[in-house]
Design a protein around this motif. Sequence first.
Motif, PDB file in Angstrom:
ATOM      1  N   UNK A 171       0.839  -1.200   0.000  1.00  0.00           N
ATOM      2  CA  UNK A 171       0.000   0.000   0.000  1.00  0.00           C
ATOM      3  C   UNK A 171       0.874   1.250   0.000  1.00  0.00           C
ATOM      4  N   UNK A 172       1.997   1.201   0.685  1.00  0.00           N
ATOM      5  CA  UNK A 172       2.896   2.345   0.766  1.00  0.00           C
ATOM      6  C   UNK A 172       3.768   2.527  -0.474  1.00  0.00           C
ATOM      7  N   UNK A 173       4.121   1.406  -1.153  1.00  0.00           N
ATOM      8  CA  UNK A 173       5.206   1.488  -2.136  1.00  0.00           C
ATOM      9  C   UNK A 173       4.908   0.929  -3.523  1.00  0.00           C
ATOM     10  N   UNK A 174       3.887   0.096  -3.694  1.00  0.00           N
ATOM     11  CA  UNK A 174       3.658  -0.569  -4.989  1.00  0.00           C
ATOM     12  C   UNK A 174       3.092   0.436  -5.989  1.00  0.00           C
ATOM     13  N   UNK A 175       3.881   0.816  -6.961  1.00  0.00           N
ATOM     14  CA  UNK A 175       3.480   1.868  -7.898  1.00  0.00           C
ATOM     15  C   UNK A 175       2.267   1.475  -8.738  1.00  0.00           C
ATOM     16  N   UNK A 176       2.153   0.191  -9.066  1.00  0.00           N
ATOM     17  CA  UNK A 176       1.007  -0.244  -9.872  1.00  0.00           C
ATOM     18  C   UNK A 176      -0.279  -0.303  -9.057  1.00  0.00           C
ATOM     19  N   UNK A 177      -0.178  -0.106  -7.758  1.00  0.00           N
ATOM     20  CA  UNK A 177      -1.336   0.047  -6.887  1.00  0.00           C
ATOM     21  C   UNK A 177      -1.615   1.526  -6.613  1.00  0.00           C
ATOM     22  N   UNK A 178      -0.574   2.268  -6.264  1.00  0.00           N
ATOM     23  CA  UNK A 178      -0.733   3.661  -5.866  1.00  0.00           C
ATOM     24  C   UNK A 178      -1.219   4.535  -7.014  1.00  0.00           C
ATOM     25  N   UNK A 179      -0.685   4.311  -8.209  1.00  0.00           N
ATOM     26  CA  UNK A 179      -0.925   5.225  -9.325  1.00  0.00           C
ATOM     27  C   UNK A 179      -1.901   4.678 -10.355  1.00  0.00           C
ATOM     28  N   UNK A 180      -2.694   3.707  -9.975  1.00  0.00           N
ATOM     29  CA  UNK A 180      -3.664   3.111 -10.895  1.00  0.00           C
ATOM     30  C   UNK A 180      -5.072   3.293 -10.337  1.00  0.00           C
ATOM     31  N   UNK A 181      -6.033   3.490 -11.228  1.00  0.00           N
ATOM     32  CA  UNK A 181      -7.422   3.573 -10.793  1.00  0.00           C
ATOM     33  C   UNK A 181      -7.861   2.240 -10.204  1.00  0.00           C
ATOM     34  N   UNK A 182      -8.588   2.278  -9.121  1.00  0.00           N
ATOM     35  CA  UNK A 182      -9.027   1.061  -8.459  1.00  0.00           C
ATOM     36  C   UNK A 182      -9.976   0.239  -9.319  1.00  0.00           C
ATOM     37  N   UNK A 183     -10.003  -1.045  -9.054  1.00  0.00           N
ATOM     38  CA  UNK A 183     -10.923  -1.949  -9.736  1.00  0.00           C
ATOM     39  C   UNK A 183     -12.364  -1.483  -9.514  1.00  0.00           C
ATOM     40  N   UNK A 184     -13.186  -1.551 -10.553  1.00  0.00           N
ATOM     41  CA  UNK A 184     -14.577  -1.133 -10.424  1.00  0.00           C
ATOM     42  C   UNK A 184     -15.275  -1.951  -9.341  1.00  0.00           C
ATOM     43  N   UNK A 185     -16.050  -1.313  -8.475  1.00  0.00           N
ATOM     44  CA  UNK A 185     -16.736  -2.062  -7.410  1.00  0.00           C
ATOM     45  C   UNK A 185     -17.625  -3.179  -7.943  1.00  0.00           C
ATOM     46  N   UNK A 186     -18.270  -2.963  -9.081  1.00  0.00           N
ATOM     47  CA  UNK A 186     -19.119  -4.014  -9.647  1.00  0.00           C
ATOM     48  C   UNK A 186     -18.301  -5.237 -10.023  1.00  0.00           C
ATOM     49  N   UNK A 187     -17.120  -5.015 -10.560  1.00  0.00           N
ATOM     50  CA  UNK A 187     -16.237  -6.126 -10.920  1.00  0.00           C
ATOM     51  C   UNK A 187     -15.774  -6.868  -9.675  1.00  0.00           C
ATOM     52  N   UNK A 188     -15.421  -6.108  -8.642  1.00  0.00           N
ATOM     53  CA  UNK A 188     -15.015  -6.725  -7.379  1.00  0.00           C
ATOM     54  C   UNK A 188     -16.166  -7.523  -6.771  1.00  0.00           C
ATOM     55  N   UNK A 189     -17.385  -7.006  -6.895  1.00  0.00           N
ATOM     56  CA  UNK A 189     -18.550  -7.710  -6.349  1.00  0.00           C
ATOM     57  C   UNK A 189     -18.783  -9.027  -7.072  1.00  0.00           C
ATOM     58  N   UNK A 190     -18.546  -9.049  -8.374  1.00  0.00           N
ATOM     59  CA  UNK A 190     -18.677 -10.302  -9.115  1.00  0.00           C
ATOM     60  C   UNK A 190     -17.671 -11.333  -8.658  1.00  0.00           C
ATOM     61  N   UNK A 191     -16.427 -10.901  -8.439  1.00  0.00           N
ATOM     62  CA  UNK A 191     -15.395 -11.823  -7.953  1.00  0.00           C
ATOM     63  C   UNK A 191     -15.733 -12.333  -6.561  1.00  0.00           C
ATOM     64  N   UNK A 192     -16.268 -11.462  -5.712  1.00  0.00           N
ATOM     65  CA  UNK A 192     -16.635 -11.867  -4.355  1.00  0.00           C
ATOM     66  C   UNK A 192     -17.758 -12.899  -4.384  1.00  0.00           C
ATOM     67  N   UNK A 193     -18.739 -12.695  -5.247  1.00  0.00           N
ATOM     68  CA  UNK A 193     -19.828 -13.667  -5.377  1.00  0.00           C
ATOM     69  C   UNK A 193     -19.299 -15.012  -5.859  1.00  0.00           C
ATOM     70  N   UNK A 194     -18.366 -14.980  -6.821  1.00  0.00           N
ATOM     71  CA  UNK A 194     -17.788 -16.227  -7.329  1.00  0.00           C
ATOM     72  C   UNK A 194     -16.980 -16.928  -6.248  1.00  0.00           C
ATOM     73  N   UNK A 195     -16.248 -16.159  -5.470  1.00  0.00           N
ATOM     74  CA  UNK A 195     -15.455 -16.751  -4.389  1.00  0.00           C
ATOM     75  C   UNK A 195     -16.349 -17.423  -3.359  1.00  0.00           C
ATOM     76  N   UNK A 196     -17.478 -16.800  -3.059  1.00  0.00           N
ATOM     77  CA  UNK A 196     -18.421 -17.404  -2.116  1.00  0.00           C
ATOM     78  C   UNK A 196     -19.035 -18.675  -2.685  1.00  0.00           C
ATOM     79  N   UNK A 197     -19.290 -18.702  -3.987  1.00  0.00           N
ATOM     80  CA  UNK A 197     -19.785 -19.924  -4.628  1.00  0.00           C
ATOM     81  C   UNK A 197     -18.747 -21.033  -4.533  1.00  0.00           C
ATOM     82  N   UNK A 198     -17.491 -20.687  -4.788  1.00  0.00           N
ATOM     83  CA  UNK A 198     -16.421 -21.682  -4.692  1.00  0.00           C
ATOM     84  C   UNK A 198     -16.309 -22.221  -3.274  1.00  0.00           C
ATOM     85  N   UNK A 199     -16.374 -21.327  -2.289  1.00  0.00           N
ATOM     86  CA  UNK A 199     -16.271 -21.765  -0.896  1.00  0.00           C
ATOM     87  C   UNK A 199     -17.419 -22.693  -0.517  1.00  0.00           C
TER      88      UNK A 199
END
Length: 390
Positions: free
Chosen positions: A257-285
Amino acid sequence: MTDRSPTPNPFDWLDAHAARRTAAGLRRWLRHRVSDDPVLDLASNDYLGLARHPEVAEAVAAAAKEWGAGSTGSRLVTGSTTVHRDLEAAAAAHVGAEAGLVFSSGYLANLGAVTALAGPGTLIVSDARNHASLVDACRLSRARVEIVPHLDVAAVENTLAVRTEERALVITDGVFSVDGAIAPVAELLTVARRHGAGLLVDEAHALGVVGEGGRGTVHAAGLAGAPDVVVTSVLSKSLGSQGGLVLGPARVIEHLVDTARSFIFDTGLAPATAAGALAALRLLAGHPELATGVRDRAREISAIARSLGLDSPEPHGAVAAVLVGEAEAAVAAADLCLSLGVRVGCFRPPSVPDGISRLRVTARADLTDADVERARAALAAVAARLNSQA
C-alpha cells in the motif's frame, strides 16, 4: 536550396516486422465474440464456469446500481470501497493468508508485488517458464535476476548459495500455464529458508482449481499463512471476473500500500467487478466440488487426446495441452477446431519456444458429457490432419 524530398514515416519499419511475423505464422488477430456465440468455448480462462453464473451476474448488477460504473479514483483516494475490503478479507481467508490487496489486474499485482519486495541489493531467482508479468516485474525491479531451469530446485539452491546481495526472493508460478506443471513449492520454500530468502508464488492458474476447495498450491503444500510466503493471483480465471490479488503477511500488504506503484498510481478496480469476484469466491467456498470437477474434466480431455495419438501431458490444473510442433501447424489446428464449432487456445512463440507450439484446451467445471464429445470430434480431426501430413 531547400530539400523537398519526402520525409520517411518513422513507423515504416513496422511493415517489415509485420511481414516477417506473417511469414513465420506469428501474426495475431482480434476476434470479437458475440454474446450468443454457439461455439463451444474451450479457450477461455473461465475454469469454473462462473463468469455467467446468475448469482455472479446479479452481484455485478446490484453493485453497479449502488456504486456506478467505476471506482472514481485510485485506491488511496476514492477507489477503495467496502466491496474491495470484503473481497480482500474473503480471498485471504480462502487461501489461509493473513491479509490481501486487490489490484486492477493480475499483471499489475505481479508488477506491484515484485518491484515493491525487490530492488537494488536484492537477488531474484526466477523459474525459466514464469509468466510474462513476472518476467517484466523482474526487469522493472532493478534487482539482479537469475533465471534457473524449469522446476529445478537444486539450481535455485545453488544460485542462492553464492549470492552476495543482502536480500533474496524466489519467484515461481504455482501452476504453469504452458505445460500445466505444478511447482514444488514446499521444496522451494525449504531451500529459500535455508538461505534467508522469501518465496513468491503466482497462483493465477491454481486458485479455484488446485488443492482442497481450490485453495491453491501453497495451501495444498501445507504452507498457508507462512510468514515468508507471498501469493499473487487473479480474479479473471476461476472467479470469472477481472482484477488481481496479492495475499500474504499483513506487513507485506501494508508495504505494498505504501510502495507498490502499480497500486498507488492506478485507478481502483470497479466495485461491480469486485462484487462479481466476491460472489464467485463465495460460490467456490460453498461448492468445493467445483475444483475437483474441473481437474477431472481436464484429465478426461487430455486422455482423449492421447487416445487419438496426440501428445498431451497429464494436466494438474484446468488446461490440457496438445503439442503440435511448429507455429503454422498449431494455428491451422486451432482454426480446424473452430470450423468444427470448438474454440481452443493456441500457444506459439513468444509464449513458447520454437518447435513446441500447442493447442491450449481449457476445461471448465460446467462442461457436459456432450461438450466433451464435441471436443473429442475436434481433436480427432486435428489428429487426422497431422497424420496425413506426417
